[in-house]
Write a protein that holds these residues in place. Structure first.
Motif, PDB file in Angstrom:
ATOM      1  N   ILE A 149     -46.857  -6.610  48.085  1.00  0.00           N
ATOM      2  CA  ILE A 149     -47.313  -7.864  47.495  1.00  0.00           C
ATOM      3  C   ILE A 149     -46.883  -9.029  48.390  1.00  0.00           C
ATOM      4  O   ILE A 149     -45.704  -9.166  48.731  1.00  0.00           O
ATOM      5  CB  ILE A 149     -46.744  -8.045  46.075  1.00  0.00           C
ATOM      6  CG1 ILE A 149     -47.157  -6.883  45.170  1.00  0.00           C
ATOM      7  CG2 ILE A 149     -47.210  -9.377  45.479  1.00  0.00           C
ATOM      8  CD1 ILE A 149     -48.644  -6.746  44.964  1.00  0.00           C
TER       9      ILE A 149
ATOM     10  N   GLY B 110     -50.830  -9.585  41.651  1.00  0.00           N
ATOM     11  CA  GLY B 110     -50.645 -10.298  42.902  1.00  0.00           C
ATOM     12  C   GLY B 110     -51.665  -9.835  43.927  1.00  0.00           C
ATOM     13  O   GLY B 110     -52.604  -9.090  43.625  1.00  0.00           O
ATOM     14  N   ARG B 111     -51.435 -10.253  45.146  1.00  0.00           N
ATOM     15  CA  ARG B 111     -52.360  -9.964  46.257  1.00  0.00           C
ATOM     16  C   ARG B 111     -51.529  -9.524  47.466  1.00  0.00           C
ATOM     17  O   ARG B 111     -50.459 -10.083  47.738  1.00  0.00           O
ATOM     18  CB  ARG B 111     -53.143 -11.235  46.571  1.00  0.00           C
ATOM     19  CG  ARG B 111     -54.228 -11.099  47.637  1.00  0.00           C
ATOM     20  CD  ARG B 111     -55.070 -12.369  47.665  1.00  0.00           C
ATOM     21  NE  ARG B 111     -55.852 -12.491  46.438  1.00  0.00           N
ATOM     22  CZ  ARG B 111     -55.929 -13.597  45.704  1.00  0.00           C
ATOM     23  NH1 ARG B 111     -55.283 -14.695  46.078  1.00  0.00           N
ATOM     24  NH2 ARG B 111     -56.649 -13.613  44.611  1.00  0.00           N
ATOM     25  N   GLY B 112     -52.022  -8.504  48.145  1.00  0.00           N
ATOM     26  CA  GLY B 112     -51.260  -8.021  49.294  1.00  0.00           C
ATOM     27  C   GLY B 112     -51.967  -6.906  50.026  1.00  0.00           C
ATOM     28  O   GLY B 112     -53.189  -6.738  49.905  1.00  0.00           O
TER      29      GLY B 112
ATOM     30  N   THR C  73     -48.114 -14.055  44.623  1.00  0.00           N
ATOM     31  CA  THR C  73     -48.417 -13.942  43.193  1.00  0.00           C
ATOM     32  C   THR C  73     -49.164 -15.182  42.711  1.00  0.00           C
ATOM     33  O   THR C  73     -49.256 -15.444  41.520  1.00  0.00           O
ATOM     34  CB  THR C  73     -47.129 -13.740  42.372  1.00  0.00           C
ATOM     35  OG1 THR C  73     -46.205 -14.800  42.678  1.00  0.00           O
ATOM     36  CG2 THR C  73     -46.484 -12.402  42.703  1.00  0.00           C
TER      37      THR C  73
ATOM     38  N   PRO D 231     -41.613  -6.753  46.038  1.00  0.00           N
ATOM     39  CA  PRO D 231     -42.923  -6.706  46.696  1.00  0.00           C
ATOM     40  C   PRO D 231     -43.425  -5.296  47.005  1.00  0.00           C
ATOM     41  O   PRO D 231     -44.596  -5.127  47.332  1.00  0.00           O
ATOM     42  CB  PRO D 231     -42.692  -7.484  48.000  1.00  0.00           C
ATOM     43  CG  PRO D 231     -41.227  -7.369  48.261  1.00  0.00           C
ATOM     44  CD  PRO D 231     -40.577  -7.353  46.914  1.00  0.00           C
TER      45      PRO D 231
ATOM     46  N   ARG E   6     -46.425  -3.983  35.037  1.00  0.00           N
ATOM     47  CA  ARG E   6     -45.572  -4.584  36.069  1.00  0.00           C
ATOM     48  C   ARG E   6     -44.344  -5.192  35.425  1.00  0.00           C
ATOM     49  O   ARG E   6     -44.444  -6.109  34.608  1.00  0.00           O
ATOM     50  CB  ARG E   6     -46.366  -5.643  36.817  1.00  0.00           C
ATOM     51  CG  ARG E   6     -45.613  -6.402  37.891  1.00  0.00           C
ATOM     52  CD  ARG E   6     -45.354  -5.586  39.121  1.00  0.00           C
ATOM     53  NE  ARG E   6     -45.027  -6.451  40.263  1.00  0.00           N
ATOM     54  CZ  ARG E   6     -44.453  -6.030  41.366  1.00  0.00           C
ATOM     55  NH1 ARG E   6     -44.141  -4.760  41.513  1.00  0.00           N
ATOM     56  NH2 ARG E   6     -44.206  -6.869  42.357  1.00  0.00           N
TER      57      ARG E   6
ATOM     58  N   ASP F 175     -56.489  -7.235  45.593  1.00  0.00           N
ATOM     59  CA  ASP F 175     -55.873  -7.773  44.381  1.00  0.00           C
ATOM     60  C   ASP F 175     -55.299  -6.611  43.586  1.00  0.00           C
ATOM     61  O   ASP F 175     -55.898  -5.520  43.524  1.00  0.00           O
ATOM     62  CB  ASP F 175     -56.902  -8.523  43.530  1.00  0.00           C
ATOM     63  CG  ASP F 175     -57.166  -9.929  44.028  1.00  0.00           C
ATOM     64  OD1 ASP F 175     -56.300 -10.483  44.723  1.00  0.00           O
ATOM     65  OD2 ASP F 175     -58.247 -10.476  43.738  1.00  0.00           O
ATOM     66  N   VAL F 176     -54.160  -6.824  42.958  1.00  0.00           N
ATOM     67  CA  VAL F 176     -53.471  -5.762  42.231  1.00  0.00           C
ATOM     68  C   VAL F 176     -53.484  -6.094  40.743  1.00  0.00           C
ATOM     69  O   VAL F 176     -53.121  -7.203  40.337  1.00  0.00           O
ATOM     70  CB  VAL F 176     -52.024  -5.605  42.735  1.00  0.00           C
ATOM     71  CG1 VAL F 176     -51.327  -4.469  41.997  1.00  0.00           C
ATOM     72  CG2 VAL F 176     -52.007  -5.347  44.244  1.00  0.00           C
TER      73      VAL F 176
END
Length: 397
Positions: free
Chosen positions: A72, A58-60, A75, A27, A22, A48-49
């Motif tokens: 995303i 992050g999370r999305g 974070t 996002p 990353r 979760d990524v």
């Protein structure tokens, strides 16, 4: 909105791994950058990524059907994406409009949520007086529609809600959005100017709120002037020019009969006389300029020209052709406001199209101001896609 509960978010979220390390805070993460999960994740599921090196990103929202496979949302590892998350983000968005921008003193219609600009990728929310309109651009946002409405109802307890997603978005994101019956048209007010809006119509969420500040600026040049509003839609610039600006004569041109019907109603609401013409702008402008007609103030605000990166060159040619003809209708020393709401067309390329149009028309363009959408359409510096509107105020010789 339906009483569907918000989707259950598991205590331990599925993990989605990237093929790359990353290196960006944008996002959006595209399909080609994402490993296919071993287990199926429904479109719009919260995940979760993890990047290629095993670092938590992050999370999305995950959607394996979409070109934008990951959106995303946070974070912060300690921030779950749940009903409380949406209540917090939406509360901040409302606070910006009401406490900081003071929009309630100016208008009862404004953008409440501008997608990535408010940290809510895939969601746009507009307020039109007592009606709040939600437009979904992602399956994940649609899955949380009930939480979103509940959170907004705290700030606008008497609001009536309408929601929709355009067909191409539903297809790309693989979800089925069934909007309710469109609400009855409402009358909203901007700077004392009244407009009848129709949420659920084919023009965005009901009215072009992004041009509010530019309408007021344009009106300041119109006193005693002859004004032409090309692609006038429901008459925003035309009505401002006459009702707030005190123009001597205003002509509005558009191809859309339904839009012009609303434009005529808007002129009536403000007790002003405007001549609206239902026609294609290209032959009309050729005939008008050939007859020697010129206008002190000319506005050109066409619809979005493309959503496809492969068609940007075609869009730029359209802008070139429209601006060349429109410039010929401006009286020497007159004002020209030309706009582009095509996000894929950069400001640089739009200005270059205007420059070429001016050269072909034999006109000299003096740029006075380059504006964009109002402050209720914020954008993040690392997400330039949210900055889509270009409004160029020029003096023409």
């Amino acid at each position: 909105m339906s009483t569907v509960e918000s989707p259950a978010v598991p205590a331990v979220l599925p993990q989605v791994r990237l093929k790359i390390a990353r290196r960006s805070s944008h996002p959006w993460i595209y399909q080609k950058m994402v490993e296919k999960p071993a287990a199926r994740i429904p479109p719009g599921g919260v995940v979760d990524v993890i990047d290629r090196d095993g670092q938590w990103v992050g999370r999305g929202f995950y959607n394996g059907h979409s070109r934008i496979t990951l959106r995303i949302l946070t974070t912060n590892r300690d921030e779950p994406v749940d009903d409380a998350f949406f209540a917090h983000r939406l509360g901040r968005a409302v606070e910006l409009r009401r406490a900081w921008l003071g929009l309630d003193a100016v208008t009862d219609a404004y953008r409440l949520v501008h997608s990535e600009g408010d940290g809510l990728s895939g969601l746009v929310v507009d307020r039109f007086g007592p009606v709040v309109v939600l437009e979904f651009f992602s399956a994940g946002m649609y899955r949380f529609r009930n939480a979103i409405q509940t959170a907004l109802s705290v700030h606008y307890p008497d609001a009536r809600f309408y929601w929709f997603a355009e067909e191409h978005v539903q297809k790309q994101e693989s979800f089925d959005c069934r909007p309710p019956e469109p609400p009855a048209p409402e009358v909203i007010t901007e700077h004392g100017v009244r407009f009848r809006v129709a949420p659920g119509s084919k023009h965005k969420t009901g009215f072009f709120l992004d041009q509010r500040d530019n309408r007021k600026t344009l009106a300041s040049f119109c006193a005693g002037k002859r004004v032409l509003d090309i692609c006038c839609n429901t008459g925003g610039f035309a009505v401002y020019a006459k009702a707030l600006g005190g123009a001597e004569e205003v002509v509005g041109v558009d191809l859309d009969e339904d839009a012009l019907a609303l434009a005529r109603q808007n002129a009536g609401l403000n007790q002003v006389r405007i001549r609206f013409v239902q026609t294609d702008l290209f032959p009309w402008l050729r005939e008008t300029t050939a007859a020697g007609q010129r206008f002190d103030v000319v506005v050109l605000d066409p619809a979005k020209q493309t959503r496809d990166r492969e068609e940007v060159d075609y869009a730029l040619k359209r802008y070139l052709d429209m601006n060349r003809l429109a410039l010929q209708a401006v009286a020497p020393g007159g004002l020209f406001l030309t706009c582009s709401c095509t996000g894929l067309v950069s400001e640089y390329d739009f200005l270059e199209a205007i420059r070429r149009a001016a050269w072909q028309a034999g006109r000299v363009v003096q740029v006075l101001r380059i504006a964009g959408a109002g402050a209720d359409h914020p954008y993040l510096l690392h997400v330039p896609e949210s900055r889509y509107l270009k409004a160029v105020f020029c003096r023409v010789e």
